[in-house]
Design a protein around this motif. Structure first.
Motif, PDB file in Angstrom:
ATOM      1  N   GLY B 107      -2.937   1.236   4.549  1.00 20.76           N
ATOM      2  CA  GLY B 107      -1.575   1.460   4.077  1.00 20.76           C
ATOM      3  C   GLY B 107      -0.892   0.135   3.784  1.00 20.76           C
ATOM      4  O   GLY B 107      -1.399  -0.933   4.134  1.00 20.76           O
ATOM      5  N   ALA B 108       0.279   0.210   3.151  1.00 22.69           N
ATOM      6  CA  ALA B 108       1.048  -1.008   2.830  1.00 22.69           C
ATOM      7  C   ALA B 108       1.904  -1.383   4.032  1.00 22.69           C
ATOM      8  O   ALA B 108       3.123  -1.385   3.964  1.00 22.69           O
ATOM      9  CB  ALA B 108       1.903  -0.775   1.596  1.00 22.69           C
ATOM     10  N   THR B 109       1.233  -1.687   5.132  1.00 19.88           N
ATOM     11  CA  THR B 109       1.948  -1.970   6.373  1.00 19.88           C
ATOM     12  C   THR B 109       2.215  -3.462   6.502  1.00 19.88           C
ATOM     13  O   THR B 109       1.289  -4.257   6.391  1.00 19.88           O
ATOM     14  CB  THR B 109       1.110  -1.498   7.583  1.00 19.88           C
ATOM     15  OG1 THR B 109       0.675  -0.169   7.327  1.00 19.88           O
ATOM     16  CG2 THR B 109       1.925  -1.524   8.852  1.00 19.88           C
ATOM     17  N   ALA B 110       3.466  -3.814   6.740  1.00 21.31           N
ATOM     18  CA  ALA B 110       3.830  -5.230   6.842  1.00 21.31           C
ATOM     19  C   ALA B 110       4.929  -5.389   7.889  1.00 21.31           C
ATOM     20  O   ALA B 110       5.612  -4.425   8.236  1.00 21.31           O
ATOM     21  CB  ALA B 110       4.316  -5.741   5.495  1.00 21.31           C
TER      22      ALA B 110
END
Lengths: 70, 380
Positions: B107-110
């Motif tokens: 996922g686009a986890t930041a």
């Protein structure tokens, strides 16, 4: 100054082709027929996505998304 | 120097237009096939997905910066509601897929942090001056909008420059990345994400007069197409839809080819990024979808009819556009993405930072729309 949008698109296409031309000159050549790396073949088969991605020699990401691409 | 916004149309020719549409369709298929043969089937499919993004965004008039602007200035929130709908439609399958194929898909986890919030805020200001966000700048450039075309190289330069200073910015402080599914489980993340999106959409709906609350059909279509393409992107690429990384890579490659040693910079000396500097752009996921976005927008613009000429913009807006595009690129790197990588993909894949990005960028946009108006008024 007025400029047709079609001319603007032409300028953009020139820029893109220029970038891709430089890419062709300076980047490592692509071998479309390269075999999948051994570590990918050695992996346990996984359902759904992996079977699709395996077809295309996809590198399965192990880093987080933002270490790689945004 | 001046430009932008359509005025005079060239005379229409139905037979010629039909021929052109056939040529455009054949051209797209040919490009996809060529890339599939040259760089692999996966890259060919990614180009098709990118073309789909460009065609949807330009063809159906769907964007991010414009709807925020209309919401702030006119209280017209149809566009924002459609964005939230698109994110919700993408979130359900994306979060399920991330659960089913954990380790294969990411996922686009930041992380949420000082520079992330500051970056999103500045991005929000700048995107209103340029009148195009991450995807919007590509769509505008691709469809022949001169401001978009002008902004694109500065956006590329900014997103590259942003990568050079990342460690210093990160040192200001940031939390660990927070994925809602790690916190609440997949079901909890889905419920919370969809609940928040629905609540926000309902709130924005209240901004509209009661007789004008039905979403236009083209926005519903666009939301569906975007969500479908985003999920397909996740499946084929193994990661969510992104824009900025590709542009930063183009800038880095140009710098690298010009003799700049990027090995001294933490971002570009990392294993994955260092490898991408030497391999072809056609093997890079984000670059290929970005190419598709640019070309798809151009094809959709030409598909609709003859392209029009453009009228003047004041010189100070050109200068402001260049500075804003540079800042937008730089800020999107600090913010871990733009409206696509952080807002759309972050929220739809359950990253907390996507929500924080939205709040900070929307606050920035409230300043940005006024700044742009002042720039225009100051030129008169």
């Amino acid at each position: 100054m007025t400029l047709k949008r079609s001319h603007a698109i032409g300028v953009l296409l020139l820029g893109l082709f220029g970038l891709l031309f430089l890419d062709l000159l300076f980047s490592a050549p692509i071998d479309p027929f390269q075999a999948p790396p051994p570590w990918l073949l050695a992996q346990e088969p996984k359902p759904l996505v992996d079977s699709v991605q395996r077809l295309w020699n996809k590198e399965i990401p192990s880093e987080t998304y933002f270490d790689m691409e945004v | 120097m001046s430009s932008t916004t359509a005025t005079t149309a060239e005379p229409a020719n139905p037979a010629g237009q039909r021929r052109l549409r056939i040529l455009l369709s054949l051209g797209m298929v040919l490009l996809i096939l060529l890339l599939a043969i040259y760089a692999g089937i996966r890259q060919g499919i990614l180009l098709a997905i990118g073309l789909g993004f460009g065609i949807t965004l330009e063809g159906l008039g769907f964007g991010f910066a414009g709807p925020w602007r209309r919401a702030i200035l006119e209280r017209n929130t149809h566009g924002i509601q459609a964005q939230l709908l698109a994110i919700g439609l993408a979130a359900l399958p994306s979060l399920l897929l991330l659960d089913i194929a954990a380790g294969e898909l990411i996922g686009a986890t930041a992380p949420v942090g000082v520079s992330m919030i500051l970056g999103a805020f500045v991005f929000g200001i700048a995107m209103q001056v340029v009148l195009g966000c991450g995807s919007g700048t590509l769509v505008n450039a691709g469809s022949g909008n001169l401001m978009g075309l002008w902004a694109l190289p500065f956006f590329i330069a900014g997103s590259f420059l942003g990568t050079l200073h990342l460690p210093e910015w990160h040192a200001l402080g940031q939390l660990e990345p927070i994925a809602l599914s790690d916190w609440l489980g997949t079901s909890g993340a889905i419920l919370l994400t969809l609940g928040l999106l629905a609540g926000l959409a309902w709130w924005f709906r209240q901004w509209m007069p009661s007789n004008d609350r039905t979403l236009p059909r083209k926005f519903l279509l666009a939301a569906g197409f975007l969500a479908g393409l985003a999920v397909l992107n996740l499946l084929v690429a193994g990661q969510p839809w992104g824009v900025v990384y590709g542009l930063g890579l183009w800038g880095a490659k140009l710098a690298h080819w010009s003799g700049m040693d990027l090995a001294n910079f933490a971002f570009w000396s990392g294993a994955g990024n260092a490898e991408r500097l030497t391999q072809s752009l056609l093997l890079d996921i984000t670059s290929v979808t970005d190419f598709g976005l640019l070309l798809g927008a151009g094809i959709a613009a030409r598909w609709k009819g003859p392209l029009t000429t453009q009228v003047s913009l004041p010189t100070r807006l050109w200068i402001a556009g260049a500075i804003a595009a540079l800042l937008m690129g730089y800020a999107s790197r600090l913010a871990y993405g733009c409206n696509v990588g952080a807002f759309f993909s972050g929220i739809s894949t359950g990253s907390l930072h996507g929500w924080v990005w939205f709040a900070a960028a929307f606050a920035g946009s409230m300043i940005g729309v006024r700044l742009r108006n002042q720039l225009i008024e100051g030129s008169r």
